[in-house]
Scaffold this motif. Structure first.
Motif, PDB file in Angstrom:
ATOM      1  N   GLU A  41       0.823  -1.209   0.000  1.00 31.85           N
ATOM      2  CA  GLU A  41       0.000   0.000   0.000  1.00 31.85           C
ATOM      3  C   GLU A  41       0.860   1.263   0.000  1.00 31.85           C
ATOM      4  N   GLU A  42       1.907   1.185   0.792  1.00 28.54           N
ATOM      5  CA  GLU A  42       2.803   2.350   0.846  1.00 28.54           C
ATOM      6  C   GLU A  42       3.423   2.633  -0.518  1.00 28.54           C
ATOM      7  N   GLU A  43       3.868   1.562  -1.184  1.00 29.29           N
ATOM      8  CA  GLU A  43       4.465   1.731  -2.521  1.00 29.29           C
ATOM      9  C   GLU A  43       3.465   2.368  -3.474  1.00 29.29           C
ATOM     10  N   GLU A  44       2.246   1.874  -3.448  1.00 28.70           N
ATOM     11  CA  GLU A  44       1.215   2.382  -4.353  1.00 28.70           C
ATOM     12  C   GLU A  44       0.905   3.854  -4.067  1.00 28.70           C
ATOM     13  N   ASN A  45       0.869   4.207  -2.807  1.00 26.39           N
ATOM     14  CA  ASN A  45       0.599   5.601  -2.438  1.00 26.39           C
ATOM     15  C   ASN A  45       1.694   6.524  -2.964  1.00 26.39           C
ATOM     16  N   LYS A  46       2.932   6.000  -2.868  1.00 27.31           N
ATOM     17  CA  LYS A  46       4.050   6.814  -3.392  1.00 27.31           C
ATOM     18  C   LYS A  46       3.876   7.081  -4.880  1.00 27.31           C
ATOM     19  N   GLU A  47       3.557   5.989  -5.602  1.00 27.41           N
ATOM     20  CA  GLU A  47       3.387   6.110  -7.060  1.00 27.41           C
ATOM     21  C   GLU A  47       2.310   7.141  -7.382  1.00 27.41           C
ATOM     22  N   VAL A  48       1.202   7.028  -6.652  1.00 23.24           N
ATOM     23  CA  VAL A  48       0.091   7.946  -6.897  1.00 23.24           C
ATOM     24  C   VAL A  48       0.513   9.388  -6.646  1.00 23.24           C
ATOM     25  N   ASP A  49       1.275   9.561  -5.571  1.00 26.18           N
ATOM     26  CA  ASP A  49       1.728  10.915  -5.248  1.00 26.18           C
ATOM     27  C   ASP A  49       2.597  11.484  -6.369  1.00 26.18           C
ATOM     28  N   GLU A  50       3.529  10.626  -6.871  1.00 24.55           N
ATOM     29  CA  GLU A  50       4.439  11.072  -7.932  1.00 24.55           C
ATOM     30  C   GLU A  50       3.654  11.456  -9.193  1.00 24.55           C
ATOM     31  N   LEU A  51       2.718  10.584  -9.548  1.00 22.33           N
ATOM     32  CA  LEU A  51       1.907  10.876 -10.749  1.00 22.33           C
ATOM     33  C   LEU A  51       1.092  12.146 -10.554  1.00 22.33           C
ATOM     34  N   GLY A  52       0.636  12.334  -9.357  1.00 21.13           N
ATOM     35  CA  GLY A  52      -0.174  13.514  -9.052  1.00 21.13           C
ATOM     36  C   GLY A  52       0.620  14.795  -9.262  1.00 21.13           C
ATOM     37  N   VAL A  53       1.885  14.779  -8.917  1.00 21.40           N
ATOM     38  CA  VAL A  53       2.725  15.959  -9.092  1.00 21.40           C
ATOM     39  C   VAL A  53       2.958  16.246 -10.581  1.00 21.40           C
ATOM     40  N   GLU A  54       3.247  15.126 -11.344  1.00 22.41           N
ATOM     41  CA  GLU A  54       3.516  15.286 -12.780  1.00 22.41           C
ATOM     42  C   GLU A  54       2.307  15.828 -13.528  1.00 22.41           C
ATOM     43  N   ASN A  55       1.113  15.376 -13.140  1.00 21.49           N
ATOM     44  CA  ASN A  55      -0.093  15.756 -13.884  1.00 21.49           C
ATOM     45  C   ASN A  55      -0.875  16.876 -13.193  1.00 21.49           C
ATOM     46  N   MET A  56      -0.132  17.682 -12.377  1.00 20.07           N
ATOM     47  CA  MET A  56      -0.793  18.802 -11.714  1.00 20.07           C
ATOM     48  C   MET A  56      -1.455  19.690 -12.763  1.00 20.07           C
ATOM     49  N   GLY A  57      -2.731  20.058 -12.569  1.00 21.54           N
ATOM     50  CA  GLY A  57      -3.442  20.857 -13.552  1.00 21.54           C
ATOM     51  C   GLY A  57      -4.255  20.027 -14.493  1.00 21.54           C
ATOM     52  N   ASN A  58      -3.951  18.743 -14.583  1.00 18.79           N
ATOM     53  CA  ASN A  58      -4.748  17.858 -15.432  1.00 18.79           C
ATOM     54  C   ASN A  58      -5.527  16.913 -14.531  1.00 18.79           C
ATOM     55  N   VAL A  59      -6.514  17.436 -13.851  1.00 14.90           N
ATOM     56  CA  VAL A  59      -7.249  16.695 -12.823  1.00 14.90           C
ATOM     57  C   VAL A  59      -7.938  15.474 -13.385  1.00 14.90           C
ATOM     58  N   SER A  60      -8.566  15.615 -14.518  1.00 16.13           N
ATOM     59  CA  SER A  60      -9.317  14.469 -15.063  1.00 16.13           C
ATOM     60  C   SER A  60      -8.391  13.313 -15.381  1.00 16.13           C
ATOM     61  N   GLY A  61      -7.187  13.625 -15.852  1.00 15.56           N
ATOM     62  CA  GLY A  61      -6.221  12.563 -16.145  1.00 15.56           C
ATOM     63  C   GLY A  61      -5.787  11.851 -14.884  1.00 15.56           C
TER      64      GLY A  61
END
Length: 280
Positions: free
Chosen positions: A167-187
């Motif tokens: 779960e921790e690994e997955e949360n990290k991944e999500v966080d990283e993707l969230g930073v990259e796609n900042m501004g593209n909420v739907s994506g």
DNA sequence: TTGTGTTTTATTGCCTCC
DNA sequence: GGAGGCAATAAAACACAA
């Protein structure tokens, strides 16, 4: 050679029995029984001095009428057979037996009384053995269950840890993707949705699935018991098979058979209308 | 032979049943 | 109240090891 038992048919020998036993069966009973007098007590006869004496003719000629004797092997045999048929003695049977054996009815009654006491003692010993076997079997099964339980508990702990790491690994991944796609909420929403779906489908292969319901992972029962099945531990509640002991001629009747009847199918139920037993 | 534990025969007192 | 059963016990016989 005079047969040992004959002494009891000999009037002089019967005199010895009379002296010791009084004139009748109930002579010494309570209520109507009279207590043995001091003189009578002093006339107690010794038993045979040895088993050889049973067959020694001169022994019978020499000994004083006060001598008290052990029953002969033949007499004991007949009494045993009678006891085997019925362990209690009706007055008529007692009289017949006494006549047949050349004994006082009181002697026959006393023999039966003592024989019942011996049977009861033996029976208590048997009952103890059965209970002990049952207890030992239960204890053994209990230990097995405790070990199995400990093993399963440690498995649960191990699996829980693995789930938390993932779960921790997955949360990290999500966080990283969230930073990259900042501004593209739907994506970002779409990606998170896909990740969650992947996670659920990949962990559903077994009969039990670990899921996150916000309160931590839980085992989801799919029908299999958490505890070992009865099939796995057969006889957990059953007593150890009790085979006939000692001479095998006695019954397995128990003073507490009701307690064990469910636990031991092999326990023999004696027909209690006095089907009878003998051990030698 | 002797000491010791077990078995057998019998007694005693109490209890229950009729 | 008598008869008979049972538990407890006595005491002699018996078995057996030392």
């Amino acid at each position: 050679m005079m047969e040992p038992g004959r002494i009891f048919f000999d009037p002089s020998a019967c005199h010895a029995n009379m002296l010791f036993l009084g004139n009748g069966d109930s002579a010494f009973r309570g209520g109507g029984r009279s207590m043995m007098s001091i003189e009578e007590t002093s006339k107690r006869r010794p038993f045979f001095s040895s088993s050889d004496d049973l067959y020694d003719e001169s022994y019978y000629d020499d000994q004083s009428p006060e001598k008290k004797r052990r029953l002969t092997p033949d007499q004991v045999h007949m009494l045993e057979k009678s006891f085997e048929t019925e362990n209690k003695l009706e007055p008529e049977r007692k009289t017949q037996l006494a006549k047949k054996l050349g004994l006082q009815p009181r002697q026959v009654a006393v023999w039966f009384q003592n024989r019942r006491a011996r049977w009861k003692t033996k029976q208590l010993e048997r009952d103890y053995d059965v209970l002990k076997s049952s207890y030992d079997a239960l204890l053994s099964n209990y230990d097995t269950l405790v070990k199995e339980n400990d093993k399963l508990k440690s498995e649960v702990v191990s699996l829980t840890e693995k789930v938390e790491v993932k779960e921790e690994e997955e949360n990290k991944e999500v966080d990283e993707l969230g930073v990259e796609n900042m501004g593209n909420v739907s994506g970002g929403v779409l990606l998170m949705s896909n990740k969650i779906e992947d996670g659920l489908s990949s962990g559903s292969g077994g009969s039990s699935a670990v899921v996150d319901d916000h309160d931590g992972p839980q085992l989801v029962d799919s029908g299999d018991s958490y505890f070992p099945s009865d099939h796995e531990y057969p006889g957990c509640m059953a007593a150890v098979d009790q085979s006939e002991e000692d001479d095998g001629s006695d019954d397995g009747r128990s003073y507490f058979s009701n307690v064990l009847v469910a636990a031991d199918d092999h326990q023999q139920e004696e027909p209690m209308g006095m089907g009878w037993w003998v051990w030698s």
